[in-house]
Scaffold this motif. Sequence first.
Motif, PDB file in Angstrom:
ATOM      1  N   ARG A 212      53.265 -25.198  37.714  1.00 48.71           N
ATOM      2  CA  ARG A 212      52.143 -25.838  38.414  1.00 48.71           C
ATOM      3  C   ARG A 212      51.733 -25.084  39.673  1.00 48.71           C
ATOM      4  O   ARG A 212      50.545 -24.951  39.972  1.00 48.71           O
ATOM      5  CB  ARG A 212      52.535 -27.284  38.780  1.00 48.71           C
ATOM      6  N   LYS A 213      52.708 -24.564  40.444  1.00 49.62           N
ATOM      7  CA  LYS A 213      52.379 -23.873  41.692  1.00 49.62           C
ATOM      8  C   LYS A 213      51.484 -22.667  41.448  1.00 49.62           C
ATOM      9  O   LYS A 213      50.586 -22.374  42.239  1.00 49.62           O
ATOM     10  CB  LYS A 213      53.659 -23.438  42.413  1.00 49.62           C
ATOM     11  N   ARG A 215      49.454 -22.297  38.771  1.00 51.62           N
ATOM     12  CA  ARG A 215      48.159 -22.766  38.285  1.00 51.62           C
ATOM     13  C   ARG A 215      47.282 -23.240  39.434  1.00 51.62           C
ATOM     14  O   ARG A 215      46.084 -22.997  39.464  1.00 51.62           O
ATOM     15  CB  ARG A 215      48.340 -23.898  37.273  1.00 51.62           C
ATOM     16  N   GLU A 216      47.889 -23.919  40.405  1.00 49.53           N
ATOM     17  CA  GLU A 216      47.127 -24.475  41.505  1.00 49.53           C
ATOM     18  C   GLU A 216      46.624 -23.413  42.470  1.00 49.53           C
ATOM     19  O   GLU A 216      45.680 -23.646  43.227  1.00 49.53           O
ATOM     20  CB  GLU A 216      47.980 -25.495  42.278  1.00 49.53           C
ATOM     21  N   GLU A 219      43.439 -21.994  39.994  1.00 44.53           N
ATOM     22  CA  GLU A 219      43.171 -22.609  38.701  1.00 44.53           C
ATOM     23  C   GLU A 219      41.678 -22.859  38.533  1.00 44.53           C
ATOM     24  O   GLU A 219      41.042 -23.477  39.370  1.00 44.53           O
ATOM     25  CB  GLU A 219      43.920 -23.933  38.566  1.00 44.53           C
ATOM     26  N   ARG A 283      46.134 -25.775  50.326  1.00 42.80           N
ATOM     27  CA  ARG A 283      45.718 -27.156  50.070  1.00 42.80           C
ATOM     28  C   ARG A 283      45.039 -27.736  51.300  1.00 42.80           C
ATOM     29  O   ARG A 283      45.533 -27.632  52.406  1.00 42.80           O
ATOM     30  CB  ARG A 283      46.937 -28.021  49.708  1.00 42.80           C
TER      31      ARG A 283
END
Length: 284
Positions: A212-213, A215-216, A219, A283
């Motif tokens: 996930r890290k 992809r984020e 992404e 983020r």
Amino acid sequence: TGKELVSQVVHLRSRRASGPFVAVNAAALPEQLLESQLFGHVKGAFTGAVDDSVGLFRQANGGTLFLDEVAELPLGLQAKLLRVLQERVIRPLGANREQPVDVRLVTATNCDLEAAVARGVFREDLFYRLNVIEVQVPPLRERDGDAVVLAKHFLAEMALRDQRTLRGFSGEALAAISAYPFPGNVREIRNFVEHAVTFAEGDVVELQALPRKLRETLETTPPQPAATAASTSAATFVTLRELEKRHIARALAQAEGNKTRAAELLGIDRRTLVRKLKRLGRRD
């Protein structure tokens, strides 16, 4: 960052290549045990010493000893290491006589040793004795293209190990690998590839198989439907940030993860691209 691998290359390209290469992490062992590991001990030197031990210096005799995290050595042990380097002799724990050794010592640290000297936690004389030839091993985020090269290498290695047919990564997956800073360096990228191999469904590792890290970090999202006169809510619009994110992702995919080539495609310099990746990957 591959410090041990660099020291192995130094060893293998030297006249000591036929001798042993021995590695130890100073941060992984308590002080008394580390001293015994380095210099050896005689039977009965301490509780649990039921046999003689030659120690790592004598194991590496004629070759190279790699001492990682040298900044973690206690001051008392630093003094003993300095004597070994100056006199080329060691005294095993509990022994009455010194023994000669012929070892190339390669040390590594992720700390600023000069600052450690200024704070009084690292001996100045040992610092200057060690700092004969300094080799800077930059982190993975500063080595353009290396993350992709390493990912492909580990993928081939793990595919062979698991007897799988994996031809490589998709363009989107390569873009995400190139954009991610890999604070854990080589170990982190190996773990991420292991994850991708586990979840890969076909013979090409797609973006969805990455952790996930990754992809984020960059992404891409499916194209949004065009706005109509009856639908003018903010949800129908793609933000400039998202458009920039997708555009960079496409450039990285076309450049197979190489930031320099991707920057050329985008008409910007590499530093600007790196700054944009950091900003887009953060983020909010």
